[in-house]
Write an enzyme that holds these catalytic residues in place. Structure first.
Site, PDB file in Angstrom:
ATOM      1  N   GLY A 110      65.673  43.867 -12.321  1.00 38.18           N
ATOM      2  CA  GLY A 110      66.371  45.059 -11.820  1.00 38.18           C
ATOM      3  C   GLY A 110      67.401  44.723 -10.762  1.00 38.18           C
ATOM      4  O   GLY A 110      67.414  43.623 -10.210  1.00 38.18           O
ATOM      5  N   ASP A 199      59.541  38.614  -9.241  1.00 39.52           N
ATOM      6  CA  ASP A 199      58.324  37.883  -9.614  1.00 39.52           C
ATOM      7  C   ASP A 199      58.331  37.470 -11.087  1.00 39.52           C
ATOM      8  O   ASP A 199      57.970  36.335 -11.424  1.00 39.52           O
ATOM      9  CB  ASP A 199      57.070  38.702  -9.265  1.00 39.52           C
ATOM     10  CG  ASP A 199      57.065  40.084  -9.892  1.00 39.52           C
ATOM     11  OD1 ASP A 199      58.140  40.551 -10.317  1.00 39.52           O
ATOM     12  OD2 ASP A 199      55.992  40.700  -9.954  1.00 39.52           O
ATOM     13  N   ASP A 229      61.912  46.093  -4.061  1.00 43.30           N
ATOM     14  CA  ASP A 229      60.612  46.637  -3.622  1.00 43.30           C
ATOM     15  C   ASP A 229      59.987  45.818  -2.493  1.00 43.30           C
ATOM     16  O   ASP A 229      58.992  46.239  -1.917  1.00 43.30           O
ATOM     17  CB  ASP A 229      59.618  46.648  -4.795  1.00 43.30           C
ATOM     18  CG  ASP A 229      60.019  47.607  -5.898  1.00 43.30           C
ATOM     19  OD1 ASP A 229      60.960  48.381  -5.685  1.00 43.30           O
ATOM     20  OD2 ASP A 229      59.386  47.562  -6.974  1.00 43.30           O
ATOM     21  N   MET A 387      70.041  55.261  -6.760  1.00 43.80           N
ATOM     22  CA  MET A 387      71.026  55.321  -5.665  1.00 43.80           C
ATOM     23  C   MET A 387      70.688  54.374  -4.512  1.00 43.80           C
ATOM     24  O   MET A 387      71.572  53.963  -3.771  1.00 43.80           O
ATOM     25  CB  MET A 387      71.113  56.743  -5.119  1.00 43.80           C
ATOM     26  CG  MET A 387      71.848  57.656  -6.066  1.00 43.80           C
ATOM     27  SD  MET A 387      71.960  59.281  -5.383  1.00 43.80           S
ATOM     28  CE  MET A 387      73.027  58.960  -4.005  1.00 43.80           C
ATOM     29  N   ILE A 388      69.392  54.047  -4.365  1.00 43.39           N
ATOM     30  CA  ILE A 388      69.049  53.207  -3.208  1.00 43.39           C
ATOM     31  C   ILE A 388      69.270  51.723  -3.489  1.00 43.39           C
ATOM     32  O   ILE A 388      69.252  50.906  -2.581  1.00 43.39           O
ATOM     33  CB  ILE A 388      67.610  53.452  -2.691  1.00 43.39           C
ATOM     34  CG1 ILE A 388      66.548  52.959  -3.681  1.00 43.39           C
ATOM     35  CG2 ILE A 388      67.381  54.915  -2.357  1.00 43.39           C
ATOM     36  CD1 ILE A 388      65.157  52.877  -3.056  1.00 43.39           C
TER      37      ILE A 388
HETATM   38  N1  LIG Z   1      55.463  35.800 -17.110  1.00 42.42           N
HETATM   39  C1  LIG Z   1      56.725  35.588 -17.488  1.00 42.42           C
HETATM   40  N2  LIG Z   1      57.082  34.433 -18.090  1.00 42.42           N
HETATM   41  C2  LIG Z   1      58.361  34.215 -18.458  1.00 42.42           C
HETATM   42  N3  LIG Z   1      59.363  35.089 -18.259  1.00 42.42           N
HETATM   43  C3  LIG Z   1      59.079  36.251 -17.681  1.00 42.42           C
HETATM   44  C4  LIG Z   1      57.746  36.576 -17.259  1.00 42.42           C
HETATM   45  N4  LIG Z   1      57.759  37.817 -16.705  1.00 42.42           N
HETATM   46  C5  LIG Z   1      59.040  38.250 -16.792  1.00 42.42           C
HETATM   47  N5  LIG Z   1      59.829  37.313 -17.365  1.00 42.42           N
HETATM   48  C6  LIG Z   1      61.277  37.416 -17.625  1.00 42.42           C
HETATM   49  O1  LIG Z   1      61.955  37.477 -16.382  1.00 42.42           O
HETATM   50  C7  LIG Z   1      63.039  38.395 -16.445  1.00 42.42           C
HETATM   51  C8  LIG Z   1      62.935  39.426 -15.361  1.00 42.42           C
HETATM   52  O2  LIG Z   1      61.619  39.967 -15.270  1.00 42.42           O
HETATM   53  P1  LIG Z   1      61.344  41.438 -14.736  1.00 42.42           P
HETATM   54  O3  LIG Z   1      59.893  41.611 -14.616  1.00 42.42           O
HETATM   55  O4  LIG Z   1      62.092  42.412 -15.585  1.00 42.42           O
HETATM   56  O5  LIG Z   1      62.080  41.493 -13.319  1.00 42.42           O
HETATM   57  P2  LIG Z   1      61.785  40.787 -11.943  1.00 42.42           P
HETATM   58  O6  LIG Z   1      62.141  39.378 -12.069  1.00 42.42           O
HETATM   59  O7  LIG Z   1      62.656  41.521 -11.019  1.00 42.42           O
HETATM   60  O8  LIG Z   1      60.314  40.986 -11.661  1.00 42.42           O
HETATM   61  C9  LIG Z   1      63.021  38.985 -17.841  1.00 42.42           C
HETATM   62  O9  LIG Z   1      64.005  38.317 -18.603  1.00 42.42           O
HETATM   63  C10 LIG Z   1      61.620  38.694 -18.353  1.00 42.42           C
HETATM   64  O10 LIG Z   1      61.575  38.501 -19.753  1.00 42.42           O
HETATM   65  O1  LIG Z   2      65.841  48.953 -13.827  1.00 42.23           O
HETATM   66  P1  LIG Z   2      64.689  49.616 -14.462  1.00 42.23           P
HETATM   67  O2  LIG Z   2      64.239  48.871 -15.667  1.00 42.23           O
HETATM   68  O3  LIG Z   2      64.890  51.065 -14.692  1.00 42.23           O
HETATM   69  O4  LIG Z   2      63.475  49.479 -13.467  1.00 42.23           O
HETATM   70  C1  LIG Z   2      63.210  50.205 -12.336  1.00 42.23           C
HETATM   71  C2  LIG Z   2      62.300  49.367 -11.488  1.00 42.23           C
HETATM   72  O5  LIG Z   2      63.039  48.350 -10.883  1.00 42.23           O
HETATM   73  C3  LIG Z   2      62.698  48.221  -9.515  1.00 42.23           C
HETATM   74  O6  LIG Z   2      63.751  48.729  -8.748  1.00 42.23           O
HETATM   75  C4  LIG Z   2      62.539  46.787  -9.119  1.00 42.23           C
HETATM   76  O7  LIG Z   2      61.873  46.099 -10.068  1.00 42.23           O
HETATM   77  P2  LIG Z   2      62.082  44.532 -10.272  1.00 42.23           P
HETATM   78  O8  LIG Z   2      61.918  43.918  -8.910  1.00 42.23           O
HETATM   79  O9  LIG Z   2      60.996  44.153 -11.213  1.00 42.23           O
HETATM   80  O10 LIG Z   2      63.422  44.291 -10.817  1.00 42.23           O
HETATM   81  C5  LIG Z   2      61.429  49.066  -9.366  1.00 42.23           C
HETATM   82  O11 LIG Z   2      61.310  49.627  -8.102  1.00 42.23           O
HETATM   83  C6  LIG Z   2      61.605  50.087 -10.423  1.00 42.23           C
HETATM   84  O12 LIG Z   2      60.374  50.540 -10.864  1.00 42.23           O
HETATM   85 MG   LIG Z   3      58.969  42.403 -10.866  1.00 40.84          MG
END
Ligand SMILES: Nc1ncnc2c1ncn2[C@@H]1O[C@H](COP(=O)(O)OP(=O)(O)O)[C@@H](O)[C@H]1O
Ligand SMILES: O=P(O)(O)OC[C@H]1O[C@](O)(COP(=O)(O)O)[C@@H](O)[C@@H]1O
Ligand SMILES: [Mg+2]
Length: 465
Positions: A110, A199, A229, A387-388
């Site tokens: 995100g 993460d 977050d 928006m945030i």
């Molecule tokens: N356990 C995992 N192993 C490998 N890739 C992952 C895993 N979890 C998420 N990803 C990949 O990392 C990217 C971002 O993950 P996401 O959960 O959407 O956001 P964030 O990194 O902000 O937590 C995506 O391309 C997703 O497919």
């Molecule tokens: O961009 P999306 O898929 O609508 O996701 C919204 C989510 O992204 C966040 O802003 C941040 O999530 P990530 O850190 O996993 O990117 C959450 O607070 C919210 O639930």
């Molecule tokens: Mg995440």
């Protein structure tokens, strides 16, 4: 021990050797022992004045302690080792010849305020500090490695990116295909990979790093933790978080104005926070307008003694209005699911949420109609969601992003790999990536900050007796 005797003791305290455990960082030389070292080009820079002993260069023995607050009344130093991390910053000897560097930068997950600043500073830092000339942006997250051509980046192109919200490189969820990604890294000849994400992204980055080691490639990988977050552990806080809190406050102010301006007015604000209530908590504490703050880390209920409705009843009688701020991940267990309604997942596998804001809005209206029929009442529901986070970073976050980017470059140039850069106790450290990828950072509802929140709002503890 009383205060005076502790003071006396501290004035003449000798600390015996502290038991420190340094978190080892992977280096390219772990599996490519023959790599040549080079003198850091900063040595020849007109702008950085340094001699061997002025502390400009960081050595491998410069560390940052994870814990800096101790109890001096007999428990320090303890036999439990104190964790330490390598200090971030330029090393005198580096493991890359800048002319041979091909750097790739990707943003995943995100949005978060400051993403473009990190990208800009990676490009400018690589170019200006180290003289790197081959820098590429990967389009739209992990899938971009194998599904589209990279974008060549240079300081001219990125010069005003920090003034734009979002990520110019674009981002996406899902699309993580380990083999395709590492194949692409190999084929395109990247030897430095900068991965900006939360993460999920970092868990993917650990797999990329492991595969690169397995293939014995001369490619260093680093993660730059991004999460609006603020739910990534170990580091003090994530970039963009402060900006998001500031934006959230605007929504809370509006809710307060609306609530105050109506008889029995309730302002209800839903804020981001998938698993953690940091945005909601900090926005509440800094606004001083909130009557009740609801976060995923603590349960709450509506009906009966000690419930939200009883509390609101009292607040409306006392003040004529009330403001509730709720994090999107709060109260998921109390919203009834319809029939076989399943929780959906996004492309990355993150659970989707039932809309706590809309549900509360409707429950509050039902409650008033049931218990106070005929009396004036209004709920103004504000859901600022994107928006945030879809804004440019504030000055503090911009500076933070710059220091993060430069620290990441110095670390990778020194040959570290599989690491993440982040502030620990206000100092920038290099932390093993797998450690950060699994470290969570929930709001601690047992600590002073949460107690402070409760004392400011005087909200119920929602413990059924
Ligand atoms: N356990 C995992 N192993 C490998 N890739 C992952 C895993 N979890 C998420 N990803 C990949 O990392 C990217 C971002 O993950 P996401 O959960 O959407 O956001 P964030 O990194 O902000 O937590 C995506 O391309 C997703 O497919
Ligand atoms: O961009 P999306 O898929 O609508 O996701 C919204 C989510 O992204 C966040 O802003 C941040 O999530 P990530 O850190 O996993 O990117 C959450 O607070 C919210 O639930
Ligand atoms: Mg995440």
């Amino acid at each position: 021990m009383n205060t005076d005797s502790i003071q006396d003791q501290l004035e003449s305290l000798t600390i015996s050797p502290i038991n420190v455990k340094l978190k080892r960082l992977p280096r390219l030389t772990d599996y490519l022992p023959g790599l040549q070292t080079h003198t850091n080009p900063l040595q020849h820079s007109n702008f950085y004045h340094h001699s061997d002993n002025d502390g400009f260069y960081i050595t491998h023995s410069d560390v940052i302690l994870r814990q800096i607050v101790f109890d001096f009344s007999g428990h320090f130093p303890s036999s439990t080792p104190h964790l330490a991390y390598h200090n971030a910053g330029p090393r005198k000897e580096i493991l890359f010849d800048p002319k041979q560097v091909r750097a790739a930068i990707v943003t995943c997950g995100g949005l978060c305020p400051g993403l473009n600043t990190v990208i800009r500073e990676l490009v400018v830092g690589l170019w200006e500090l180290y003289g790197v000339r081959e820098i590429f942006g990967i389009k739209a997250g992990y899938r971009g490695f194998y599904s589209s051509d990279p974008i060549p980046l240079d300081p001219k192109l990125v010069h005003n990116w920090h003034k734009r919200g979002g990520t110019v490189l674009e981002t996406s969820r899902g699309g993580f295909d380990l083999k395709k990604i590492v194949d692409a890294i190999e084929t395109r000849g990247y030897n430095q990979v900068y991965i900006i994400g939360g993460d999920g992204t970092l868990r993917g980055a650990v797999q990329i790093f492991n595969e690169i080691q397995h293939r014995k490639l001369n490619v260093a990988v680093t993660g730059i933790p991004k999460t609006v977050d603020n739910d990534v552990g170990i580091i003090d806080r994530s970039f963009g978080f402060q900006t998001a809190v500031e934006m959230a406050q605007q929504a809370i102010s509006a809710a307060h104005v609306e609530a105050e301006s109506s008889p029995n007015g309730i302002g209800l604000v839903k804020l981001m926070g998938r698993n953690t209530g940091h945005i909601t908590l900090d926005a509440t504490l800094s606004s001083c307008d909130v009557d009740c703050c609801l976060i995923p880390e603590t349960d709450f209920y509506l009906e009966g003694k000690g419930g939200l409705l009883e509390f609101l009843d009292l607040r409306l009688k006392e003040n004529g209005h009330a403001v509730i701020v709720v994090a999107e991940g709060a109260g998921q267990d109390i919203i009834p699911r319809i029939g076989s309604q399943k929780q959906e997942r996004d492309e990355s596998g993150n659970l989707g949420f039932l809309d706590i804001g809309a549900w509360l809005n409707s429950e509050l209206k039902k409650w008033w109609e049931r218990d106070h029929k005929g009396e004036l009442f209004t709920v103004k529901y504000i859901d600022p969601t994107y928006m945030i986070r879809a804004v440019t970073a504030n000055a503090t976050d911009n500076l933070y992003c710059t220091l993060l980017a430069h620290s990441a470059i110095h670390g990778i140039m020194a040959g570290y790999t599989g690491f993440v850069t982040g502030p620990i106790n206000g100092n920038y450290a290099y932390i093993p990536m797998d450690e950060v990828a699994h470290a969570k950072s929930p709001v601690n509802t047992k600590d002073h900050k949460w107690a402070w929140l409760r004392s400011v709002t005087a909200q119920p503890d929602f413990q059924r007796t």
